[in-house]
Design a protein around this motif. Structure first.
Motif, PDB file in Angstrom:
ATOM      1  N   GLY A   1      -1.009   0.893   6.726  1.00 35.12           N
ATOM      2  CA  GLY A   1      -1.219   2.023   6.077  1.00 35.12           C
ATOM      3  C   GLY A   1      -0.463   3.226   6.558  1.00 35.12           C
TER       4      GLY A   1
ATOM      5  N   VAL B   1      -4.970  13.351   2.537  1.00 32.19           N
ATOM      6  CA  VAL B   1      -5.178  12.194   1.314  1.00 32.19           C
ATOM      7  C   VAL B   1      -5.230  11.053   2.424  1.00 32.19           C
ATOM      8  N   ILE B   2      -4.671  10.915   3.554  1.00 34.05           N
ATOM      9  CA  ILE B   2      -4.660   9.767   4.504  1.00 34.05           C
ATOM     10  C   ILE B   2      -5.998   9.827   5.197  1.00 34.05           C
TER      11      ILE B   2
ATOM     12  N   TYR C   1       0.568   5.842  -0.644  1.00 36.92           N
ATOM     13  CA  TYR C   1      -0.301   6.952  -0.755  1.00 36.92           C
ATOM     14  C   TYR C   1       0.523   7.870  -1.938  1.00 36.92           C
TER      15      TYR C   1
ATOM     16  N   THR D   1       4.076   2.753   2.713  1.00 33.64           N
ATOM     17  CA  THR D   1       3.458   2.397   3.970  1.00 33.64           C
ATOM     18  C   THR D   1       3.759   1.057   4.580  1.00 33.64           C
TER      19      THR D   1
ATOM     20  N   ALA E   1      -8.727  10.974   4.104  1.00 30.55           N
ATOM     21  CA  ALA E   1      -9.815  10.637   3.019  1.00 30.55           C
ATOM     22  C   ALA E   1      -9.725   9.003   3.053  1.00 30.55           C
ATOM     23  N   ALA E   2      -8.556   8.266   3.027  1.00 26.78           N
ATOM     24  CA  ALA E   2      -8.352   6.891   3.183  1.00 26.78           C
ATOM     25  C   ALA E   2      -8.982   6.028   4.233  1.00 26.78           C
ATOM     26  N   GLU E   3      -9.090   7.034   5.509  1.00 26.18           N
ATOM     27  CA  GLU E   3      -9.449   6.578   6.726  1.00 26.18           C
ATOM     28  C   GLU E   3     -11.150   7.088   6.847  1.00 26.18           C
ATOM     29  N   ASN E   4     -11.896   7.432   6.000  1.00 31.34           N
ATOM     30  CA  ASN E   4     -13.120   8.152   6.051  1.00 31.34           C
ATOM     31  C   ASN E   4     -13.303   9.193   7.198  1.00 31.34           C
TER      32      ASN E   4
ATOM     33  N   MET F   1       0.724  -1.223   0.028  1.00 31.93           N
ATOM     34  CA  MET F   1       0.065   0.044  -0.125  1.00 31.93           C
ATOM     35  C   MET F   1       0.816   1.308   0.081  1.00 31.93           C
TER      36      MET F   1
END
Length: 109
Positions: free
Chosen positions: A16, A30-31, A3, A12, A33-36, A1
């Motif tokens: 992550g 960015v991170i 970013y 990562t 958004a990946a973590e909602n 993974m």
């Protein structure tokens, strides 16, 4: 993974977390958004606090020490409000969103 931030590929671990700390503010959204996570000013205050702690000590604090340390930064901050910001664990998920490597043990010192 990994970013991708501004054309840079950030490596990562399998969970992550960045392998090396990155203090570029463009990394955080960015991170997140990946973590909602939808970032608010309080998220940024926690991110800045965690980054400062990492720079000063070489690691991030565990949850208990984080809660104490944030008292000046986020007055009235309690465990519930931190879990509202970082639902899977403020010490660990906060460090991930801040662009820091995975915390030691149970979230640092």
């Amino acid at each position: 993974m990994s970013y991708t931030v501004n054309g840079r590929e950030l490596e990562t671990d399998k969970e992550g977390y960045l392998l090396e700390a990155d203090y570029d503010d463009d990394v955080v959204p960015v991170i997140a958004a990946a973590e909602n996570i939808m970032l608010t000013e309080n998220h940024w205050k926690v991110v800045r606090y965690l980054r400062d702690e990492y720079r000063e000590h070489g690691h991030t604090p565990n949850f208990r020490n984080m809660l104490k340390g944030l008292a000046d930064v986020l007055p009235g901050c309690d465990s519930k409000s931190l879990y509202d910001l970082f639902p899977t664990g403020p010490a660990k998920q906060g460090a991930k969103v801040a662009g820091l490597p995975q915390p030691l043990g149970k979230g640092g010192y």
